[in-house]
Scaffold this motif. Structure first.
Motif, PDB file in Angstrom:
ATOM      1  N   GLY A  61     -11.033 -35.235   7.084  1.00  0.00           N
ATOM      2  CA  GLY A  61     -12.195 -35.813   6.397  1.00  0.00           C
ATOM      3  C   GLY A  61     -13.295 -36.295   7.553  1.00  0.00           C
ATOM      4  O   GLY A  61     -14.347 -36.614   7.227  1.00  0.00           O
ATOM      5  N   SER A  62     -12.775 -36.571   8.728  1.00  0.00           N
ATOM      6  CA  SER A  62     -13.631 -37.099   9.551  1.00  0.00           C
ATOM      7  C   SER A  62     -14.766 -36.159   9.764  1.00  0.00           C
ATOM      8  O   SER A  62     -15.867 -36.320  10.117  1.00  0.00           O
ATOM      9  CB  SER A  62     -12.770 -37.339  10.857  1.00  0.00           C
ATOM     10  N   ASP A 157     -18.568 -42.223   2.390  1.00  0.00           N
ATOM     11  CA  ASP A 157     -17.377 -42.154   2.930  1.00  0.00           C
ATOM     12  C   ASP A 157     -16.278 -42.192   1.642  1.00  0.00           C
ATOM     13  O   ASP A 157     -16.318 -43.455   1.380  1.00  0.00           O
ATOM     14  CB  ASP A 157     -17.185 -42.855   4.010  1.00  0.00           C
ATOM     15  N   GLN A 160     -11.356 -42.340   0.274  1.00  0.00           N
ATOM     16  CA  GLN A 160     -10.154 -42.769  -0.286  1.00  0.00           C
ATOM     17  C   GLN A 160     -10.295 -42.804  -1.647  1.00  0.00           C
ATOM     18  O   GLN A 160      -9.665 -43.615  -2.506  1.00  0.00           O
ATOM     19  CB  GLN A 160     -10.050 -44.331   0.331  1.00  0.00           C
ATOM     20  N   SER A 181     -11.092 -37.160   2.353  1.00  0.00           N
ATOM     21  CA  SER A 181     -10.028 -36.657   3.166  1.00  0.00           C
ATOM     22  C   SER A 181      -8.965 -36.392   2.570  1.00  0.00           C
ATOM     23  O   SER A 181      -8.695 -36.991   1.315  1.00  0.00           O
ATOM     24  CB  SER A 181      -9.377 -38.032   4.035  1.00  0.00           C
ATOM     25  N   LYS A 186      -3.463 -40.052   1.199  1.00  0.00           N
ATOM     26  CA  LYS A 186      -4.548 -39.971   0.095  1.00  0.00           C
ATOM     27  C   LYS A 186      -4.070 -39.394  -1.286  1.00  0.00           C
ATOM     28  O   LYS A 186      -2.980 -39.026  -1.426  1.00  0.00           O
ATOM     29  CB  LYS A 186      -5.834 -39.076   0.398  1.00  0.00           C
TER      30      LYS A 186
HETATM   31  C1  LIG Z   1     -12.232 -44.681   4.974  1.00  0.00           C
HETATM   32  C2  LIG Z   1     -11.923 -43.525   5.619  1.00  0.00           C
HETATM   33  N1  LIG Z   1     -12.730 -42.718   6.328  1.00  0.00           N
HETATM   34  C3  LIG Z   1     -12.315 -41.717   6.902  1.00  0.00           C
HETATM   35  C4  LIG Z   1     -11.266 -41.116   7.085  1.00  0.00           C
HETATM   36  C5  LIG Z   1     -10.873 -39.833   7.842  1.00  0.00           C
HETATM   37  O1  LIG Z   1     -10.113 -38.881   7.325  1.00  0.00           O
HETATM   38  P1  LIG Z   1      -8.932 -37.927   7.916  1.00  0.00           P
HETATM   39  O2  LIG Z   1      -7.867 -38.677   8.535  1.00  0.00           O
HETATM   40  O3  LIG Z   1      -9.002 -37.047   6.998  1.00  0.00           O
HETATM   41  O4  LIG Z   1      -9.944 -37.498   9.181  1.00  0.00           O
HETATM   42  C6  LIG Z   1     -10.152 -41.758   6.493  1.00  0.00           C
HETATM   43  C7  LIG Z   1      -8.852 -41.475   6.425  1.00  0.00           C
HETATM   44  O5  LIG Z   1      -7.929 -41.631   7.183  1.00  0.00           O
HETATM   45  C8  LIG Z   1     -10.382 -43.074   5.898  1.00  0.00           C
HETATM   46  O6  LIG Z   1      -9.472 -43.862   5.224  1.00  0.00           O
END
Ligand SMILES: Cc1ncc(COP(=O)(O)O)c(C=O)c1O
Length: 365
Positions: A61-62, A157, A160, A181, A186
């Protein structure tokens, strides 16, 4: 004593074991691992679910946030407004582009405060990243108005918030992009890291398709230096299996939250609900001045809890060069000392739910 872990991923696997193993076997036999048909199908189905034209499966997700910023040309000299109450990925993805992070305060529902945003807008502001924290859409209608007035991009974003609604629209369908993500914690998750980005913008869609695949236009021609961040075909197959059930899964979260809300309304500050903004309760977060004692007490009774998040982003060591001081984002800081996330997931049994209720009540007795 009944044990209530904060998550129980093994149990969910049990429920989906057969279809997952069947797909694993089929795809492994065919050797379809990277950028295969399952990924294409998942992307179509996810876009359809969110009500957007396009979806792109990514490694996490990042990268959905990073690629949104990169595809919008954001970089040094730009300012990006984000809430100080979020997971660290909302911040580092901005810092990585060279743009400056501008932290905004949050409302009592944990989400970015539109009034705080207005005060922070300068000539350098290029985008706002509202986070739909805990599975509840932020005040997206007000944020859209602010963004329109000041000509700013909105990158949601929605990490969640798969399935969260504002009126009749789903998270991920408001901004220029929606960033999800598929991490194991999740509501919709795969067996490892994964992410997905939604958009209605064809140019951004086409750019991110290349960004995730080394910047390649085709097998041999590289248009620009890119990244390697593709949702694996096997993970996409798992995501498809779970996406079919996402309403059922989210309803389980909502039903548990309903029970907690009913039982705790007189003894605790419960998550604020809202007629127009339907949360999927990725997290069930209560507020209490006795948070730390309650956490310890629940742990002694076999109930695991977490704090999301104990250190606000502006007070993290990684933020030291941005020069924020204590008491600069008051509501965020106040919340960080009072919030506690109770166990909530679709595999919680009735017995566990009622044990949590009974135990929390016994603490306040
Ligand atoms: C609010 C939020 N933004 C971004 C992310 C990033 O997602 P990921 O861990 O899949 O890179 C997360 C999850 O961990 C998150 O909770």
């Amino acid at each position: 004593m009944i044990k209530v872990p904060f998550v129980n991923l093994g149990l969910q696997y049990k429920n989906y074991k057969k279809p997952i193993l069947n797909k694993f076997d089929l795809l492994s036999s065919n050797g379809e691992y990277v950028l295969g048909k399952e990924l294409n199908k998942f992307e179509k189905e996810f876009a359809n679910y969110c009500g957007t034209k396009y979806a792109i499966g990514l490694g996490n997700g990042s990268d959905a946030i990073s690629f949104s910023l990169i595809s919008l040309g954001i970089g040094p000299g730009d300012e990006i407004i984000i809430p100080a109450n979020s997971f660290v990925a909302t911040a580092w993805t901005v810092a990585n582009t060279g743009a400056k992070i501008i932290y905004a305060d949050v409302n009592d529902d944990f989400n970015i405060n539109p009034d705080s945003i207005i005060k922070l807008i300068t000539k350098k502001t290029k985008a706002i990243i509202p986070v739909h924290l805990t599975g509840k859409i932020c005040k997206i209608n007000e944020i859209e108005k602010i963004a329109k007035k000041h000509n700013l991009h909105v990158i949601e974003d929605a990490a969640q918030a798969v399935g969260a609604m504002y009126k009749s629209k789903k998270a991920g369908s408001f901004g220029i992009t929606g960033c999800f993500s598929l991490h194991p914690l999740k509501n919709l998750h795969v067996h490892g890291d994964g992410g997905v980005l939604t958009t209605n913008n064809k140019k951004i869609y086409q750019k991110i398709l290349k960004l995730r695949n080394h910047g390649l236009r085709n097998r041999d021609e590289c248009e620009f230096w890119g990244y390697n961040s593709r949702l694996d075909n096997i993970q996409a197959a798992i995501a498809r299996i779970k996406l079919k059930d996402i309403e059922k899964i989210n309803n389980k979260f909502k039903n548990i939250a309903k029970i907690y809300n009913y039982e705790f309304s007189k003894i605790l500050e419960i998550p604020l609900d809202d007629k127009n903004r339907k949360s999927v309760y990725h997290r069930y977060v209560i507020k209490s001045n006795k948070r730390d004692q309650l956490k310890k007490y629940l742990y002694s009774k076999g109930i695991e809890t977490k704090i999301n998040y104990p250190i606000p982003l502006h007070l993290q060591k990684a933020s030291k060069n941005i020069n924020y001081k204590k008491n600069s984002l008051l509501n965020t800081e106040k919340l960080s000392k009072r919030i506690l996330s109770l166990p909530i997931y679709s595999e919680l049994t009735d017995q566990q739910i009622h044990y949590v209720v009974k135990t929390v009540k016994s603490f306040f007795d």
